[in-house]
Design a protein around this motif. Structure first.
Motif, PDB file in Angstrom:
ATOM      1  N   ASP A   1     -15.432 -23.899   5.297  1.00 35.73           N
ATOM      2  CA  ASP A   1     -15.911 -22.897   4.348  1.00 35.73           C
ATOM      3  C   ASP A   1     -14.841 -21.838   4.111  1.00 35.73           C
ATOM      4  O   ASP A   1     -13.725 -21.931   4.629  1.00 35.73           O
ATOM      5  CB  ASP A   1     -17.225 -22.267   4.840  1.00 35.73           C
ATOM      6  CG  ASP A   1     -17.071 -21.570   6.197  1.00 35.73           C
ATOM      7  OD1 ASP A   1     -15.942 -21.114   6.531  1.00 35.73           O
ATOM      8  OD2 ASP A   1     -18.067 -21.469   6.934  1.00 35.73           O
ATOM      9  N   PHE A   2     -15.207 -20.838   3.345  1.00 27.81           N
ATOM     10  CA  PHE A   2     -14.266 -19.807   2.927  1.00 27.81           C
ATOM     11  C   PHE A   2     -13.613 -19.114   4.124  1.00 27.81           C
ATOM     12  O   PHE A   2     -12.378 -18.980   4.192  1.00 27.81           O
ATOM     13  CB  PHE A   2     -15.006 -18.781   2.060  1.00 27.81           C
ATOM     14  CG  PHE A   2     -14.146 -17.658   1.560  1.00 27.81           C
ATOM     15  CD1 PHE A   2     -13.323 -17.823   0.455  1.00 27.81           C
ATOM     16  CD2 PHE A   2     -14.156 -16.420   2.193  1.00 27.81           C
ATOM     17  CE1 PHE A   2     -12.532 -16.787  -0.015  1.00 27.81           C
ATOM     18  CE2 PHE A   2     -13.371 -15.374   1.736  1.00 27.81           C
ATOM     19  CZ  PHE A   2     -12.552 -15.563   0.632  1.00 27.81           C
TER      20      PHE A   2
ATOM     21  N   SER B   1     -19.803 -26.878  14.676  1.00 30.08           N
ATOM     22  CA  SER B   1     -20.185 -28.018  15.503  1.00 30.08           C
ATOM     23  C   SER B   1     -18.968 -28.563  16.239  1.00 30.08           C
ATOM     24  O   SER B   1     -17.824 -28.246  15.915  1.00 30.08           O
ATOM     25  CB  SER B   1     -20.807 -29.116  14.644  1.00 30.08           C
ATOM     26  OG  SER B   1     -19.818 -29.686  13.798  1.00 30.08           O
ATOM     27  N   ASN B   2     -19.240 -29.418  17.234  1.00 35.51           N
ATOM     28  CA  ASN B   2     -18.144 -29.984  18.023  1.00 35.51           C
ATOM     29  C   ASN B   2     -17.191 -30.808  17.165  1.00 35.51           C
ATOM     30  O   ASN B   2     -15.976 -30.690  17.290  1.00 35.51           O
ATOM     31  CB  ASN B   2     -18.711 -30.842  19.154  1.00 35.51           C
ATOM     32  CG  ASN B   2     -19.389 -30.008  20.220  1.00 35.51           C
ATOM     33  OD1 ASN B   2     -19.075 -28.821  20.380  1.00 35.51           O
ATOM     34  ND2 ASN B   2     -20.328 -30.597  20.941  1.00 35.51           N
ATOM     35  N   LEU B   3     -17.749 -31.659  16.295  1.00 39.12           N
ATOM     36  CA  LEU B   3     -16.908 -32.501  15.450  1.00 39.12           C
ATOM     37  C   LEU B   3     -16.120 -31.657  14.453  1.00 39.12           C
ATOM     38  O   LEU B   3     -14.947 -31.927  14.167  1.00 39.12           O
ATOM     39  CB  LEU B   3     -17.756 -33.541  14.717  1.00 39.12           C
ATOM     40  CG  LEU B   3     -18.371 -34.642  15.589  1.00 39.12           C
ATOM     41  CD1 LEU B   3     -19.238 -35.579  14.745  1.00 39.12           C
ATOM     42  CD2 LEU B   3     -17.279 -35.432  16.300  1.00 39.12           C
ATOM     43  N   LYS B   4     -16.771 -30.629  13.933  1.00 40.90           N
ATOM     44  CA  LYS B   4     -16.083 -29.741  13.000  1.00 40.90           C
ATOM     45  C   LYS B   4     -14.958 -28.989  13.715  1.00 40.90           C
ATOM     46  O   LYS B   4     -13.876 -28.777  13.144  1.00 40.90           O
ATOM     47  CB  LYS B   4     -17.069 -28.754  12.387  1.00 40.90           C
ATOM     48  CG  LYS B   4     -16.500 -27.953  11.229  1.00 40.90           C
ATOM     49  CD  LYS B   4     -17.574 -27.106  10.568  1.00 40.90           C
ATOM     50  CE  LYS B   4     -17.027 -26.376   9.355  1.00 40.90           C
ATOM     51  NZ  LYS B   4     -18.067 -25.544   8.701  1.00 40.90           N
ATOM     52  N   SER B   5     -15.195 -28.595  14.956  1.00 40.41           N
ATOM     53  CA  SER B   5     -14.155 -27.921  15.739  1.00 40.41           C
ATOM     54  C   SER B   5     -12.957 -28.841  15.958  1.00 40.41           C
ATOM     55  O   SER B   5     -11.800 -28.405  15.893  1.00 40.41           O
ATOM     56  CB  SER B   5     -14.713 -27.472  17.097  1.00 40.41           C
ATOM     57  OG  SER B   5     -15.703 -26.501  16.928  1.00 40.41           O
ATOM     58  N   ILE B   6     -13.254 -30.120  16.197  1.00 39.61           N
ATOM     59  CA  ILE B   6     -12.169 -31.093  16.369  1.00 39.61           C
ATOM     60  C   ILE B   6     -11.320 -31.162  15.105  1.00 39.61           C
ATOM     61  O   ILE B   6     -10.087 -31.152  15.159  1.00 39.61           O
ATOM     62  CB  ILE B   6     -12.744 -32.482  16.725  1.00 39.61           C
ATOM     63  CG1 ILE B   6     -13.355 -32.457  18.130  1.00 39.61           C
ATOM     64  CG2 ILE B   6     -11.653 -33.554  16.641  1.00 39.61           C
ATOM     65  CD1 ILE B   6     -14.109 -33.716  18.492  1.00 39.61           C
ATOM     66  N   LEU B   7     -11.996 -31.218  13.945  1.00 43.24           N
ATOM     67  CA  LEU B   7     -11.264 -31.256  12.676  1.00 43.24           C
ATOM     68  C   LEU B   7     -10.459 -29.978  12.463  1.00 43.24           C
ATOM     69  O   LEU B   7      -9.346 -30.018  11.932  1.00 43.24           O
ATOM     70  CB  LEU B   7     -12.229 -31.461  11.507  1.00 43.24           C
ATOM     71  CG  LEU B   7     -12.773 -32.873  11.307  1.00 43.24           C
ATOM     72  CD1 LEU B   7     -13.725 -32.921  10.113  1.00 43.24           C
ATOM     73  CD2 LEU B   7     -11.641 -33.862  11.098  1.00 43.24           C
TER      74      LEU B   7
ATOM     75  N   PHE C   1      -8.348 -25.295  -0.607  1.00 46.06           N
ATOM     76  CA  PHE C   1      -9.032 -24.002  -0.622  1.00 46.06           C
ATOM     77  C   PHE C   1      -9.569 -23.634  -2.001  1.00 46.06           C
ATOM     78  O   PHE C   1     -10.562 -22.904  -2.112  1.00 46.06           O
ATOM     79  CB  PHE C   1      -8.053 -22.928  -0.135  1.00 46.06           C
ATOM     80  CG  PHE C   1      -8.604 -21.530  -0.137  1.00 46.06           C
ATOM     81  CD1 PHE C   1      -9.709 -21.198   0.632  1.00 46.06           C
ATOM     82  CD2 PHE C   1      -8.012 -20.533  -0.903  1.00 46.06           C
ATOM     83  CE1 PHE C   1     -10.214 -19.908   0.644  1.00 46.06           C
ATOM     84  CE2 PHE C   1      -8.502 -19.244  -0.901  1.00 46.06           C
ATOM     85  CZ  PHE C   1      -9.608 -18.930  -0.121  1.00 46.06           C
ATOM     86  N   ILE C   2      -8.939 -24.139  -3.059  1.00 48.41           N
ATOM     87  CA  ILE C   2      -9.292 -23.711  -4.418  1.00 48.41           C
ATOM     88  C   ILE C   2     -10.763 -23.981  -4.756  1.00 48.41           C
ATOM     89  O   ILE C   2     -11.454 -23.073  -5.242  1.00 48.41           O
ATOM     90  CB  ILE C   2      -8.361 -24.377  -5.464  1.00 48.41           C
ATOM     91  CG1 ILE C   2      -6.897 -24.003  -5.185  1.00 48.41           C
ATOM     92  CG2 ILE C   2      -8.766 -23.969  -6.874  1.00 48.41           C
ATOM     93  CD1 ILE C   2      -6.601 -22.533  -5.207  1.00 48.41           C
ATOM     94  N   PRO C   3     -11.302 -25.190  -4.528  1.00 41.80           N
ATOM     95  CA  PRO C   3     -12.731 -25.398  -4.819  1.00 41.80           C
ATOM     96  C   PRO C   3     -13.641 -24.533  -3.956  1.00 41.80           C
ATOM     97  O   PRO C   3     -14.725 -24.141  -4.386  1.00 41.80           O
ATOM     98  CB  PRO C   3     -12.949 -26.890  -4.509  1.00 41.80           C
ATOM     99  CG  PRO C   3     -11.603 -27.503  -4.591  1.00 41.80           C
ATOM    100  CD  PRO C   3     -10.663 -26.448  -4.094  1.00 41.80           C
ATOM    101  N   VAL C   4     -13.201 -24.241  -2.734  1.00 37.40           N
ATOM    102  CA  VAL C   4     -13.988 -23.381  -1.856  1.00 37.40           C
ATOM    103  C   VAL C   4     -13.968 -21.948  -2.369  1.00 37.40           C
ATOM    104  O   VAL C   4     -14.981 -21.246  -2.344  1.00 37.40           O
ATOM    105  CB  VAL C   4     -13.427 -23.448  -0.412  1.00 37.40           C
ATOM    106  CG1 VAL C   4     -14.175 -22.490   0.507  1.00 37.40           C
ATOM    107  CG2 VAL C   4     -13.513 -24.875   0.122  1.00 37.40           C
TER     108      VAL C   4
END
Length: 788
Positions: free
Chosen positions: A118-119, A2-8, A453-456
């Motif tokens: 995500d992974f 998503s756009n917001l996720k891309s920003i992050l 990353f560990i929990p993922v």
């Protein structure tokens, strides 16, 4: 995405670029810019993340690692609240930029990335980080080899944009293991083909005989180690990063990386999995190479080959008896003693300095006389224990324990063994090297990136929460956003972020920049403007004592560095003393503030002798705070000389030399004492020792007298040192170049003798004929014709 996720995602990449930031316009240029920009980015990420939650595009998920990080964050805050200096613990100073605020920015960073990406997105981030760090490493090597990049100047040790070799080593430990992760990952994709090729090699051996079978086996092994060009790239980067750790000469980093690699090798060798045959081969090769290398280097440790190579010399000097190692052990002992005084919440994060002063072990001075003053324990584990008490210590260790439990569970999953082992090795390396160091921007950035990353990576965190007794409420991973007013959340977060940016993050940066502006004004001898700038900075700081302390210490260092001590600067000194007094009401134990105040009053005594009586009282306070510091007795001796109490000064200097025999200032002052007593022999001995230990003389007459005595002993090397110092005092004096040329000629150094002789003519052409005659004598090697 998503756009917001891309920003992050792109904001996270921006955080990975912060290690490049260095600003010569700020006080502590290698620290302030990095931390400031990182905090701004994280607060922007937080706003985007909260917006995603309100739109249902993200959730706040609770896993075991998040729980322990939050507990640690709360423990850090409680340590500040119950510690000795709340403001300093909360906000820290420009030198470290950590504190509660700093730690919580990294915790927020962790929460965002572990809940949003995500992974596969993490793998993309890791690859980007590896390429960023590789470019970073190349630039660091160029700087190390003499190239100035931006405001970063060449340094005698590999430190790059970190400004510290130890920081650089830690940064590349993380990237070394990340590169290894992708190397093993690329090999895993080829395991079925590898097993098939190995089977074919066995069949070939039976058909063609032993010799051909060996060739087939070697060929298969090489292909199995590098099945793709990509795998060769990752392994090459890992080796490059490991070499950078080694070249930096950071022994703690070498030990940490070595133990991590050993853990990885042992786990691969003892694995019973058939598909890991190629990994076992690689492990054996690496183990053999490392073993041969270490045996060779340590067997040659006393040879010039090793002694003349800085990295090899540092490697072979690893020992708990080494001065640096001993000082770290003594500092850890002090930290434990301090913990016993405040065992629950500790002295407060960032407040190791008062604990160190109160429980100071004078043996540290004997072991490491030039660098014994610690505001950090140089042992992260013991520092956490001393500054945050049992509450912080247990939660801090809990972060590592939970990380290992998650990775151990990942081992049991299909294809999870090698991933888990690599990250376990990385965490071990980081933990071990932190026994010799402390955290800083680069280490925090990489550590929290990996933790995210560990929990993922692991899918077992809920099971761990159950095992450790967390309630079922925590396991449901509710979306709390829709249970609250979305507008209230966003408005509150926005206000909090604006306040943090304007009153903490940006203000810290602007004050740091202001201190450098103040330095420029003092250097230009614009004292009235400097006074106005100081008052303006002090006013804008308000009640933020952490920045007021930076302003005091920074301004004091500037005045001392530029040596501009005269009556015109007195108004600024008075303002500085006034601010110091205000801070000392809250921190009467602060050695640096008391020491600086005493030195400032001694400066004022140059034109106001009445100040000497006030200085005597402050000296008494200083001795009470730090009776074992050489600097305490050194400044006391200077004061005694000003009071015409030379015998007392001698006693003070003897105390300094008992603690630090090579202290160049103490040796110089002792030489000065004997000169006053007309004891030429003793005076000369102490002056020479001061010269040998790096003292810079600024008295031409004294230097010329020393040269005359040294000439009688034909000690031309020391004569050159003195003349080179005199050259800095008077760079346009032809006679100094004449003396240097003659001295180098006495050492039969034709190149240098001619070089300095030619400079004489450049300054004064009247010497042309004499210089030509001198050069002719030098070129013929008629050394006896050159007078002393």
């Amino acid at each position: 995405m998503s756009n917001l996720k891309s920003i992050l995602f792109y904001l996270t990449i921006a955080t990975l670029l912060t290690p490049f930031l260095v600003s010569s316009r700020t006080y502590f240029p290698f620290i302030v810019a990095k931390a400031t920009v990182f905090r701004i980015i994280v607060e922007a990420m937080l706003l985007v993340y909260l917006l995603m939650i309100t739109r249902g595009e993200a959730k706040f998920k609770v896993n075991a690692l998040t729980v322990f990080l939050l507990i640690y964050g709360i423990a850090v805050f409680l340590s500040a609240f119950f510690g000795v200096n709340l403001i300093w613990s909360l906000l820290s100073g420009c030198e470290r930029m950590e504190g509660v605020i700093g730690v919580w920015h990294f915790i927020i960073f962790f929460i965002i990335i572990t809940n949003v990406f995500d992974f596969n997105e993490f793998k993309q981030l890791f690859k980007i980080e590896i390429f960023i760090s590789t470019f970073y490493g190349i630039l660091s090597l160029l700087i190390y080899k003499g190239m100035a990049i931006g405001s970063v100047q060449p340094t005698p040790r590999l430190s790059g944009f970190t400004g510290n070799p130890s920081y650089l080593a830690t940064y590349f430990i993380f990237n070394c293991f990340l590169a290894l992760y992708f190397y093993f990952d690329s090999l895993l994709l080829e395991q079925i083909n590898i097993i098939a090729k190995n089977s074919n090699a066995i069949k070939t051996a039976k058909h063609f005989g032993l010799r051909d079978s060996v060739k087939a086996s070697l060929k298969t092994t090489v292909k199995s180690l590098f099945p793709q060009k990509e795998s060769f790239l990752w392994l090459g980067i890992a080796v490059f990063d490991a070499l950078l750790v080694f070249i930096s000469g950071t022994r703690g980093g070498m030990i940490g990386l070595g133990i991590g690699i050993l853990f990885l090798i042992v786990n691969l060798l003892i694995s019973s999995r058939k598909e890991f045959l190629v990994f076992k081969k690689l492990s054996l090769i690496v183990l053999v190479i490392i073993t041969i290398f270490l045996i060779t280097v340590f067997s040659l440790k006393n040879t010039n080959f090793v002694k003349n190579n800085f990295a090899l010399m540092r490697l072979t000097s690893i020992s708990y008896k080494d001065p640096t190692g001993m000082s770290r052990l003594l500092s850890a002992e002090t930290a434990f003693k301090s913990f016993l005084e405040k065992p629950i919440f500790g002295w407060g994060i960032e407040n190791y300095e008062p604990a160190y002063l109160k429980n100071f072990n004078p043996e540290v001075v004997k072991v490491l006389p030039e660098d014994f003053y610690f505001d950090r324990a140089h042992n992260k584990i013991m520092e956490v224990l001393a500054t945050t008490g049992l509450v912080g210590f247990i939660s801090y260790l809990g972060i590592f324990i939970v990380t290992f439990i998650l990775l151990q569970r990942k081992r049991q999953q299909e294809g999870g063994f090698i991933q888990s082992v690599v990250f376990e090795s990385l965490i071990i390396s980081y933990f071990v090297q932190n026994i010799f160091l402390f955290d800083f921007h680069e280490s925090y950035l990489m550590f929290f990136l990996v933790l995210g990353f560990i929990p993922v990576l692991s899918r077992s965190e809920d099971m761990i929460l159950k095992e450790y007794g967390f309630s079922s409420v925590a396991l449901k991973r509710k979306d709390y956003a829709f249970q609250l007013l979305k507008g209230f959340i966003l408005i509150s977060a926005f206000c909090l972020i604006i306040f943090s940016l304007s009153q903490i993050v940006v203000k810290t940066y602007s004050i740091s920049q202001g201190i450098i502006n103040l330095a420029r004004l003092i250097a230009a001898q614009k004292y009235d403007d400097a006074l106005s700038e100081f008052k303006s900075l002090n006013y804008s700081i308000g009640k933020m004592d952490n920045l007021r302390k930076d302003l005091v210490i920074g301004t004091y260092n500037i005045i001392g560095s530029y040596g501009v001590i005269n009556e015109k600067i007195e108004p600024l000194i008075n303002e500085l003393i006034k601010l110091s007094d205000d801070l000392l009401k809250k921190e009467p134990w602060n050695y640096r503030l008391v020491f600086n105040k005493l030195q400032l009053i001694i400066y004022e005594s140059r034109w106001n002798k009445e100040k000497l009586e006030e200085a005597k009282q402050i000296r008494d306070d200083l001795i009470k705070i730090a009776p074992y510091f050489p600097q305490t007795y050194l400044i006391s001796a200077k004061l005694d000389f000003l009071l015409n109490e030379s015998e007392k000064a001698k006693l003070e200097l003897e105390k300094v030399l008992q603690l630090d025999p090579n202290n160049n200032i103490a040796n110089y002052l002792m030489g000065y004492y004997y000169l006053m007593q007309n004891n030429t022999t003793s005076s000369f001995d102490y002056f020479v020792k001061a010269l040998d230990n790096g003292y810079v003389f600024n008295d031409s007459q004294l230097m010329n007298n020393l040269v005359k005595i040294l000439a009688q002993h034909k000690d031309y090397q020391r004569i050159i040192k003195l003349y080179e110092q005199e050259l800095k005092l008077d760079p346009k004096n032809p006679s100094v170049y004449i003396h240097l040329a003659a001295t180098y000629a006495k050492l039969h150094n034709k190149e240098k003798a001619i070089e300095y002789a030619k400079k004489v003519v450049e300054l004064n052409s009247q010497y042309q004929e004499a210089v030509n005659n001198f050069i002719e004598i030098v070129e013929k090697g008629e050394w006896d014709k050159i007078a002393d």
